[in-house]
Design a protein around this motif. Structure first.
Motif, mmCIF file in Angstrom:
data_model
loop_
_atom_site.group_PDB
_atom_site.id
_atom_site.type_symbol
_atom_site.label_atom_id
_atom_site.label_comp_id
_atom_site.label_asym_id
_atom_site.label_seq_id
_atom_site.Cartn_x
_atom_site.Cartn_y
_atom_site.Cartn_z
ATOM 1 N N PRO A 116 0.774 -1.286 -0.049
ATOM 2 C CA PRO A 116 0.032 0.181 -0.107
ATOM 3 C C PRO A 116 0.802 1.261 0.037
ATOM 4 O O PRO A 116 1.964 1.504 0.550
ATOM 5 N N ALA A 117 0.408 2.365 -0.598
ATOM 6 C CA ALA A 117 1.189 3.421 -0.743
ATOM 7 C C ALA A 117 0.845 4.139 0.444
ATOM 8 O O ALA A 117 0.092 4.122 1.502
ATOM 9 N N PRO A 118 1.867 4.934 0.886
ATOM 10 C CA PRO A 118 1.953 5.774 2.084
ATOM 11 C C PRO A 118 0.839 6.718 2.219
ATOM 12 O O PRO A 118 0.292 7.328 0.971
ATOM 13 N N THR A 119 -0.114 6.726 3.250
ATOM 14 C CA THR A 119 -0.917 7.615 3.384
ATOM 15 C C THR A 119 -0.539 9.308 3.615
ATOM 16 O O THR A 119 0.680 9.231 3.877
ATOM 17 N N PRO A 120 -1.382 10.036 3.390
ATOM 18 C CA PRO A 120 -0.975 11.450 3.458
ATOM 19 C C PRO A 120 -0.363 11.905 4.683
ATOM 20 O O PRO A 120 0.634 12.548 4.766
ATOM 21 N N GLU A 121 -1.032 11.059 5.841
ATOM 22 C CA GLU A 121 -0.267 11.610 7.145
ATOM 23 C C GLU A 121 1.200 10.818 7.330
ATOM 24 O O GLU A 121 2.068 11.537 7.843
ATOM 25 N N GLN A 122 1.297 9.772 6.720
ATOM 26 C CA GLN A 122 2.701 9.168 6.631
ATOM 27 C C GLN A 122 3.572 9.982 5.947
ATOM 28 O O GLN A 122 4.775 10.171 6.204
ATOM 29 N N ARG A 123 3.238 10.424 4.862
ATOM 30 C CA ARG A 123 3.933 11.342 4.031
ATOM 31 C C ARG A 123 4.433 12.589 4.611
ATOM 32 O O ARG A 123 5.533 13.201 4.797
ATOM 33 N N ALA A 124 3.309 13.027 5.555
ATOM 34 C CA ALA A 124 3.852 14.420 6.261
ATOM 35 C C ALA A 124 4.875 13.991 7.493
ATOM 36 O O ALA A 124 5.642 14.948 7.684
ATOM 37 N N THR A 125 4.450 13.115 8.021
ATOM 38 C CA THR A 125 5.615 12.498 9.277
ATOM 39 C C THR A 125 6.908 12.375 8.436
ATOM 40 O O THR A 125 8.041 12.842 8.844
ATOM 41 N N ASP A 126 7.078 11.658 7.136
ATOM 42 C CA ASP A 126 8.434 11.466 6.555
ATOM 43 C C ASP A 126 8.881 12.826 6.195
ATOM 44 O O ASP A 126 10.511 13.106 6.129
#
Length: 291
Positions: free
Chosen positions: A203-213
């Motif tokens: 699964p592609a990273p969620t928007p929240e995970q991208r924000a954390t990254d």
């Protein structure tokens, strides 16, 4: 010679609040404080009779503004070294020139005659959008009485350069307060369904995970903060300007980056920064970032 913390003064209540805040900031960093007032009173001297012995009223007013601000600063903290000057230039030009040899430029949020708490003076806005050094707009209720509250660093979709991160870390360290790194995120409508559909891939990273990254990437390479320092990473769903404005309500300082393109002469201030300079509840530091 150590570079000073430079404050633009114009006699308004807003600029006097900026002086108070800057005195405390100069003490925290061990800096000299330089107060400048841009005035074009010289333009009027040529219109006066050559035998006149009285000084132009414009010059008297300019000198009084600078001297009064310096006296206020010295009363607030006699240990901070303070100098003042009247510069033969309009306020914007004077401050932009001073910024080439300044730790930072400090201005109030409203000039003389400005009405309304949310209005930002044109001088402050232009300086924040063009200066080559950090610019702090002193705004909000009791801006000089927010000791102990966190420093907030806003991380946007564009990578925040190490200059903005280092500035925020240093401000948190001299205040002995937490650093909150804040990243707003939103889920595009097409992603709300697509990322839930089964596929053969991971699964592609969620928007929240991208924000954390993005927050993690922004903090890498800056070096360790002092022992015991509290760095809190915060992600919040919503428009960036609203998320950061909400965070500023419980902050001592909000730090944001602003793009600077080589050779560009217009205002260089993103939409989020522009909104925060008008509506943040605490002082806002705009740190130039190249690229």
């Amino acid at each position: 010679m150590d570079i000073p913390l430079v404050v633009g003064v114009d006699g308004s209540d807003s600029s006097l609040e900026a002086v108070d805040w800057a005195v405390d900031e100069a003490e925290r960093h061990g800096l000299q404080l330089r107060l400048v007032h841009g005035s074009l009173w010289e333009r009027y001297e040529g219109t006066r009779p050559s035998l006149a012995t009285d000084r132009p009223a414009e010059r008297i007013l300019a000198e009084h503004i600078a001297a009064s601000a310096a006296e206020r600063a010295q009363r607030r903290n006699p240990d901070v070294k303070v100098s003042s000057d009247v510069l033969a230039a309009d306020p914007t030009t004077a401050l932009l020139r001073e910024g080439h040899e300044a730790f930072a430029l400090v201005t109030g949020s409203r000039g003389r005659g400005m009405l309304g708490e949310t209005l930002l003076g044109s001088v402050s806005l232009t300086v924040a959008a063009r200066a080559v050094c950090p610019v702090i707009i002193v705004r909000g209720e009791d801006p000089a009485r927010r000791d102990g509250l966190p420093v907030v660093l806003g991380v946007g979709e564009r990578s925040v350069t190490s200059a903005a991160v280092r500035f925020a870390v240093a401000e948190a360290e001299v205040r002995n307060c937490p650093l909150h790194v804040v990243r707003a995120w939103r889920t595009p409508a097409h992603e709300a369904v697509e990322h839930l559909l089964p596929t053969g891939d991971a699964p592609a990273p969620t928007p929240e995970q991208r924000a954390t990254d993005q927050m993690d990437a922004a903090l890498r390479g800056v070096g360790p903060v002092r022992d015991g320092a509290v760095v809190r990473r915060i992600t919040a769903e919503g428009p960036a300007h609203k998320v950061l404005a909400d965070a500023s309500a419980e902050a001592s300082l909000l730090v944001i980056g602003a793009p600077r393109s080589h050779g560009h002469v217009g205002l260089q201030l993103g939409r989020v920064a522009h909104a925060l300079l008008h509506h943040a509840a605490c002082p806002v530091a705009v740190v130039p970032q190249r690229g």
